[in-house]
Design a protein around this motif. Structure first.
Motif, PDB file in Angstrom:
ATOM      1  N   PRO A  59      -8.125 -53.548 -22.301  1.00 48.50           N
ATOM      2  CA  PRO A  59      -7.744 -53.852 -20.920  1.00 48.50           C
ATOM      3  C   PRO A  59      -7.078 -52.640 -20.265  1.00 48.50           C
ATOM      4  N   PRO A  60      -7.384 -52.378 -18.992  1.00 44.59           N
ATOM      5  CA  PRO A  60      -6.827 -51.192 -18.318  1.00 44.59           C
ATOM      6  C   PRO A  60      -5.304 -51.139 -18.351  1.00 44.59           C
ATOM      7  N   LEU A  61      -4.635 -52.283 -18.162  1.00 45.54           N
ATOM      8  CA  LEU A  61      -3.173 -52.282 -18.165  1.00 45.54           C
ATOM      9  C   LEU A  61      -2.634 -51.930 -19.552  1.00 45.54           C
ATOM     10  N   PHE A  98       1.779 -67.541 -18.362  1.00 47.64           N
ATOM     11  CA  PHE A  98       0.446 -67.573 -17.762  1.00 47.64           C
ATOM     12  C   PHE A  98       0.372 -68.498 -16.543  1.00 47.64           C
ATOM     13  N   ARG A  99       1.396 -69.304 -16.341  1.00 49.30           N
ATOM     14  CA  ARG A  99       1.409 -70.214 -15.199  1.00 49.30           C
ATOM     15  C   ARG A  99       2.735 -70.160 -14.434  1.00 49.30           C
ATOM     16  N   ALA A 100       3.440 -69.041 -14.546  1.00 48.79           N
ATOM     17  CA  ALA A 100       4.712 -68.884 -13.848  1.00 48.79           C
ATOM     18  C   ALA A 100       4.496 -68.902 -12.335  1.00 48.79           C
ATOM     19  N   PRO A 101       5.333 -69.633 -11.590  1.00 49.28           N
ATOM     20  CA  PRO A 101       5.155 -69.755 -10.137  1.00 49.28           C
ATOM     21  C   PRO A 101       5.823 -68.619  -9.361  1.00 49.28           C
ATOM     22  N   GLY A 102       5.502 -68.536  -8.079  1.00 46.16           N
ATOM     23  CA  GLY A 102       6.154 -67.612  -7.170  1.00 46.16           C
ATOM     24  C   GLY A 102       5.675 -66.179  -7.314  1.00 46.16           C
ATOM     25  N   ARG A 138      -0.073 -61.469 -14.046  1.00 44.17           N
ATOM     26  CA  ARG A 138      -0.943 -60.301 -14.049  1.00 44.17           C
ATOM     27  C   ARG A 138      -0.693 -59.436 -15.286  1.00 44.17           C
ATOM     28  N   VAL A 139       0.576 -59.344 -15.699  1.00 45.41           N
ATOM     29  CA  VAL A 139       0.909 -58.502 -16.846  1.00 45.41           C
ATOM     30  C   VAL A 139       0.338 -59.084 -18.136  1.00 45.41           C
ATOM     31  N   VAL A 140       0.605 -60.376 -18.400  1.00 38.65           N
ATOM     32  CA  VAL A 140       0.164 -60.952 -19.671  1.00 38.65           C
ATOM     33  C   VAL A 140      -1.358 -61.034 -19.757  1.00 38.65           C
ATOM     34  N   THR A 141      -2.007 -61.335 -18.641  1.00 34.82           N
ATOM     35  CA  THR A 141      -3.470 -61.377 -18.669  1.00 34.82           C
ATOM     36  C   THR A 141      -4.039 -59.960 -18.731  1.00 34.82           C
ATOM     37  N   GLY A 142      -3.397 -59.026 -18.036  1.00 30.01           N
ATOM     38  CA  GLY A 142      -3.860 -57.646 -18.046  1.00 30.01           C
ATOM     39  C   GLY A 142      -3.687 -56.966 -19.383  1.00 30.01           C
ATOM     40  N   MET A 143      -2.756 -57.483 -20.214  1.00 28.74           N
ATOM     41  CA  MET A 143      -2.546 -56.919 -21.544  1.00 28.74           C
ATOM     42  C   MET A 143      -3.428 -57.589 -22.589  1.00 28.74           C
ATOM     43  N   GLY A 144      -4.181 -58.617 -22.158  1.00 21.20           N
ATOM     44  CA  GLY A 144      -5.051 -59.320 -23.102  1.00 21.20           C
ATOM     45  C   GLY A 144      -4.287 -60.189 -24.067  1.00 21.20           C
ATOM     46  N   ALA A 145      -3.156 -60.764 -23.626  1.00 23.57           N
ATOM     47  CA  ALA A 145      -2.322 -61.582 -24.497  1.00 23.57           C
ATOM     48  C   ALA A 145      -2.949 -62.957 -24.740  1.00 23.57           C
ATOM     49  N   ILE A 146      -2.517 -63.604 -25.810  1.00 24.40           N
ATOM     50  CA  ILE A 146      -2.973 -64.940 -26.177  1.00 24.40           C
ATOM     51  C   ILE A 146      -1.850 -65.929 -25.878  1.00 24.40           C
ATOM     52  N   PRO A 147      -2.102 -66.987 -25.115  1.00 31.32           N
ATOM     53  CA  PRO A 147      -1.032 -67.937 -24.785  1.00 31.32           C
ATOM     54  C   PRO A 147      -0.604 -68.785 -25.972  1.00 31.32           C
ATOM     55  N   VAL A 148       0.703 -69.017 -26.076  1.00 30.32           N
ATOM     56  CA  VAL A 148       1.268 -69.840 -27.141  1.00 30.32           C
ATOM     57  C   VAL A 148       2.066 -70.966 -26.496  1.00 30.32           C
TER      58      VAL A 148
END
Length: 218
Positions: free
Chosen positions: A5-7, A71-75, A83-93
């Motif tokens: 991932p680019p990030l 992954f679902r934080a508001p505001g 954007r950070v967690v998805t851009g880093m290719g993280a896995i949700p727990v």
């Protein structure tokens, strides 16, 4: 090989350069990493800095774990977090036990089957005293489910980067060693614990930590 991932690549270039310059970490055994194909990196866990140094010193992208809430934080702030967690290719727990906890492994399986690397800390939590604690069986179960090998990883020195009571990070020798891949073949339930003990022995051979026969407390 899966795409980085680019990030993640940007973080490795920026934060990675800082870590290399400040700590000059040593890495050995990189030839044990596959050039392509999925694998689990199973490491001892000394510090929150483990993920940073492991990510910087591993030439391929590693999928780490992140709380599902991120992954679902508001505001607006939540938008940046997402954007950070998805851009880093993280896995949700998902937090909590039972089926909720197992969804993390479910999400990791396609990453591994598509040729990615996933990091797992078999102790389940950071070591409270620098010793190596009894391994939990999740890494072996995941490897069996995804059909990938486990690569033991020994991390040393990260617990001295910011010891208890210190306000700022300290410079201390850091090393990461990759060991030979461990194939996982489960035919009976007893094989799960047997493979886990083999994995922990391999990690101990890389770190020379004292081994504790019971689980570490979170």
């Amino acid at each position: 090989m899966t795409r980085t991932p680019p990030l993640y690549a940007l973080a490795r270039h920026t934060i990675g350069r800082y870590l290399h310059h400040s700590w000059r970490p040593a890495v050995t055994g990189l030839h044990h990493l596959p050039d392509a194909g999925g694998a689990i990196l199973a490491a001892n866990h000394l510090s929150v800095a483990d993920q940073l140094f492991l990510g910087v010193l591993t030439p391929r992208h590693i999928a780490f774990w992140a709380k599902a809430e991120y992954f679902r934080a508001p505001g607006p702030r939540g938008f940046l977090t997402r954007r950070v967690v998805t851009g880093m290719g993280a896995i949700p727990v998902e937090r909590g036990g039972g089926r909720a906890a197992l969804t993390a492994f479910d999400a990791a399986v396609p990453v591994l089957r598509s040729g990615g690397l996933v990091a797992v800390f078999p102790e389940g939590t950071r070591s409270p005293d620098g010793r190596l604690y009894r391994g939990r069986t999740g890494a072996v179960r995941l490897a069996h489910q995804a059909g990938v090998p486990i690569i033991p990883v020994g991390i040393r020195g990260t617990d001295r980067v910011r010891p208890p009571g210190s306000r700022f990070p300290r410079r201390h020798p850091i090393s990461i060693t990759f060991g030979p891949a461990i194939p996982v073949l489960i035919e009976t339930p007893a094989d799960i614990r047997r493979h886990t003990e083999t994995l922990m022995a391999a990690i101990q051979s890389l770190t020379r930590q004292e081994y504790v026969q019971h689980y570490a407390r979170p």
